[in-house]
Design a protein around this motif. Structure first.
Motif, PDB file in Angstrom:
ATOM      1  N   MET A 163      -9.279   9.046   9.292  1.00  0.00           N
ATOM      2  CA  MET A 163      -8.145   8.124   9.138  1.00  0.00           C
ATOM      3  C   MET A 163      -8.097   7.559   7.723  1.00  0.00           C
ATOM      4  SD  MET A 163      -8.579   6.272  12.861  1.00  0.00           S
ATOM      5  CE  MET A 163      -7.436   4.942  12.589  1.00  0.00           C
ATOM      6  N   ARG A 164      -9.260   7.227   7.171  1.00  0.00           N
ATOM      7  CA  ARG A 164      -9.304   6.716   5.798  1.00  0.00           C
ATOM      8  C   ARG A 164      -8.814   7.786   4.811  1.00  0.00           C
ATOM      9  NH1 ARG A 164     -11.654   1.842   5.232  1.00  0.00           N
ATOM     10  NH2 ARG A 164     -13.197   1.130   6.775  1.00  0.00           N
ATOM     11  N   VAL A 165      -9.258   9.006   5.010  1.00  0.00           N
ATOM     12  CA  VAL A 165      -8.848  10.094   4.120  1.00  0.00           C
ATOM     13  C   VAL A 165      -7.339  10.330   4.236  1.00  0.00           C
ATOM     14  CG1 VAL A 165      -9.050  12.572   3.696  1.00  0.00           C
ATOM     15  CG2 VAL A 165     -11.106  11.187   4.066  1.00  0.00           C
ATOM     16  N   PHE A 166      -6.822  10.336   5.439  1.00  0.00           N
ATOM     17  CA  PHE A 166      -5.391  10.520   5.664  1.00  0.00           C
ATOM     18  C   PHE A 166      -4.582   9.443   4.922  1.00  0.00           C
ATOM     19  CE2 PHE A 166      -1.922   8.986   8.560  1.00  0.00           C
ATOM     20  CZ  PHE A 166      -0.970   9.936   8.212  1.00  0.00           C
ATOM     21  N   GLY A 187       4.050  10.912  11.811  1.00  0.00           N
ATOM     22  CA  GLY A 187       3.078  10.554  10.777  1.00  0.00           C
ATOM     23  C   GLY A 187       3.333   9.170  10.201  1.00  0.00           C
ATOM     24  N   GLU A 188       4.610   8.819  10.024  1.00  0.00           N
ATOM     25  CA  GLU A 188       4.953   7.488   9.509  1.00  0.00           C
ATOM     26  C   GLU A 188       4.494   6.402  10.475  1.00  0.00           C
ATOM     27  OE1 GLU A 188       9.075   7.287   8.678  1.00  0.00           O
ATOM     28  OE2 GLU A 188       8.973   8.628   6.922  1.00  0.00           O
ATOM     29  N   ARG A 189       4.769   6.604  11.758  1.00  0.00           N
ATOM     30  CA  ARG A 189       4.379   5.596  12.757  1.00  0.00           C
ATOM     31  C   ARG A 189       2.864   5.517  12.888  1.00  0.00           C
ATOM     32  NH1 ARG A 189       8.718   8.224  15.220  1.00  0.00           N
ATOM     33  NH2 ARG A 189       7.355   9.381  16.651  1.00  0.00           N
ATOM     34  N   TYR A 190       2.201   6.660  12.808  1.00  0.00           N
ATOM     35  CA  TYR A 190       0.740   6.680  12.912  1.00  0.00           C
ATOM     36  C   TYR A 190       0.102   6.002  11.704  1.00  0.00           C
ATOM     37  CZ  TYR A 190      -3.985   8.544  13.526  1.00  0.00           C
ATOM     38  OH  TYR A 190      -5.339   8.671  13.693  1.00  0.00           O
ATOM     39  N   LEU A 191       0.650   6.229  10.510  1.00  0.00           N
ATOM     40  CA  LEU A 191       0.092   5.615   9.302  1.00  0.00           C
ATOM     41  C   LEU A 191       0.160   4.094   9.380  1.00  0.00           C
ATOM     42  CD1 LEU A 191      -1.063   5.886   6.426  1.00  0.00           C
ATOM     43  CD2 LEU A 191       1.296   5.957   5.592  1.00  0.00           C
ATOM     44  N   GLU A 192       1.239   3.566   9.921  1.00  0.00           N
ATOM     45  CA  GLU A 192       1.370   2.109  10.052  1.00  0.00           C
ATOM     46  C   GLU A 192       0.239   1.540  10.898  1.00  0.00           C
ATOM     47  OE1 GLU A 192       4.606  -1.210  11.693  1.00  0.00           O
ATOM     48  OE2 GLU A 192       5.153   0.919  11.536  1.00  0.00           O
ATOM     49  N   ARG A 193      -0.069   2.189  12.016  1.00  0.00           N
ATOM     50  CA  ARG A 193      -1.149   1.714  12.873  1.00  0.00           C
ATOM     51  C   ARG A 193      -2.510   1.944  12.219  1.00  0.00           C
ATOM     52  NH1 ARG A 193      -1.031  -1.765  14.898  1.00  0.00           N
ATOM     53  NH2 ARG A 193      -2.610  -1.293  16.469  1.00  0.00           N
ATOM     54  N   ILE A 198      -5.485  -0.805  11.602  1.00  0.00           N
ATOM     55  CA  ILE A 198      -6.837  -0.601  12.147  1.00  0.00           C
ATOM     56  C   ILE A 198      -7.883  -0.668  11.041  1.00  0.00           C
ATOM     57  CG2 ILE A 198      -8.355   1.124  13.198  1.00  0.00           C
ATOM     58  CD1 ILE A 198      -5.852   2.038  14.811  1.00  0.00           C
ATOM     59  N   LEU A 199      -7.609  -0.010   9.917  1.00  0.00           N
ATOM     60  CA  LEU A 199      -8.561  -0.016   8.803  1.00  0.00           C
ATOM     61  C   LEU A 199      -8.736  -1.418   8.229  1.00  0.00           C
ATOM     62  CD1 LEU A 199      -7.552   3.279   6.945  1.00  0.00           C
ATOM     63  CD2 LEU A 199      -9.489   2.907   8.482  1.00  0.00           C
ATOM     64  N   ALA A 200      -7.645  -2.194   8.180  1.00  0.00           N
ATOM     65  CA  ALA A 200      -7.749  -3.575   7.689  1.00  0.00           C
ATOM     66  C   ALA A 200      -8.631  -4.412   8.605  1.00  0.00           C
ATOM     67  CB  ALA A 200      -6.357  -4.192   7.564  1.00  0.00           C
TER      68      ALA A 200
END
Length: 317
Positions: free
Chosen positions: A7-10, A62-68, A72-74
């Motif tokens: 997820m971080r790499v993405f 991908g746009e919706r997944y990136l938002e989540r 999560i990473l934060a």
């Protein structure tokens, strides 16, 4: 697959605009970056990025997944920061914006105790006379306001300070002590500039709920926004000054100043600590924040009026 790592790499691929840029930023081989994103897509069963020879773009999912993913990473980063803050000694440089009167009359005297608790924290204090809002260039901003602050930031009230009318015993012996707010028009007043004041001030009395509105003098004997100048002039016997309890507490206790119109009250200011965000708060910032709450309190009350001569409960004879 290490899903969190993928997820971080993405997210980094999108931030850098390319797989090669993400590889450089993360110090990974380009093939590793490509593999991790591909494994993530396989795991999800969906295409996240549309690739061409010259560019890449997010798909709708991908746009919706990136938002989540970013949220999560934060949260993961904040959780790690909390653990590090609990396990490490706070250190580093802290920047605090603070009203000058609070800095000189209250905060400065407590800094030795803060340094003893946290010897590895260095401090920059920026003091200003008229501080109305948060300064995002500082880790913490302390505000003195009539109303609660508004904005997209963290705010915590830790005290309240009443504006007290006071004068030296010599001045009052020379002119007499007013017994009603309307008598202030006959006295030499030391106040902030009229541009900083309301056209009139409403006084209310503790005992019988009386209320009196007094016009603000258009030309007080001394007008200045510099609190310590008003304070020094009052001590010297020039007139009656309007000063916050946090400034005059000590002078009232030792009798250098006397409270004028005990039992009457007009204005008070809430004291607030603010910081730009709850996210990734350094240990040094939390250390100062908690120290302030332990030192001055954590409530909408005036801690500088516990003595009878400060509160006005006991008037001079």
């Amino acid at each position: 697959m290490d899903q969190l790592r993928a997820m971080r790499v993405f997210a980094r691929v999108i931030d850098e605009g390319s797989f090669a840029g993400a590889a450089r930023a993360l110090d990974l081989a380009p093939a590793v970056v490509t593999r991790l994103v591909a494994e993530l897509e396989d795991h999800l069963g969906a295409r996240l990025i549309q690739r061409t020879t010259r560019s890449l773009a997010l798909t709708g999912v991908g746009e919706r997944y990136l938002e989540r993913v970013r949220a999560i990473l934060a949260d993961v980063d904040e959780a790690e920061s909390l653990v590090q803050a609990a396990s490490e000694e706070p250190h580093g440089h802290l920047r605090v914006m603070v009203p000058s009167a609070f800095a000189s009359h209250q905060l400065a005297r407590h800094l030795p105790a803060f340094h003893a608790e946290h010897p590895r924290i260095t401090l920059s204090l920026t003091s200003t006379v008229d501080l109305a809002g948060i300064d995002e260039q500082h880790d913490i901003t302390i505000l003195a306001l009539r109303d609660p602050p508004e904005g997209d930031f963290v705010a915590r009230q830790f005290a309240r300070s009443e504006v007290i009318l006071c004068a030296s015993p010599a001045y009052l012996a020379r002119t007499g002590r007013p017994t009603d707010p309307l008598e202030l028009e006959q006295h030499q007043m030391l106040l902030p500039p009229t541009s900083m004041l309301q056209r009139d001030v409403s006084f209310h009395h503790d005992g019988d709920q009386r209320s009196v509105r007094v016009p603000t003098p258009r030309r007080p004997l001394l007008a200045t926004a510099h609190t310590d100048t008003l304070y020094a002039a009052a001590l010297a016997g020039l007139g009656i000054a309007g000063l916050t309890s946090l400034v005059v507490e000590e002078a009232l206790r030792r009798g250098a100043l006397e409270r004028v119109l005990p039992g009457w009250h007009a204005l008070s200011l809430g004291l607030w600590m603010t910081m730009p965000s709850r996210k990734h708060v350094p240990a040094r910032t939390r250390a100062f924040w908690n120290f302030m709450l332990r030192t001055f309190g954590d409530a909408d009350r005036d801690p500088w009026q516990t003595h009878p001569l400060c509160s006005g409960a006991q008037a001079p004879a």
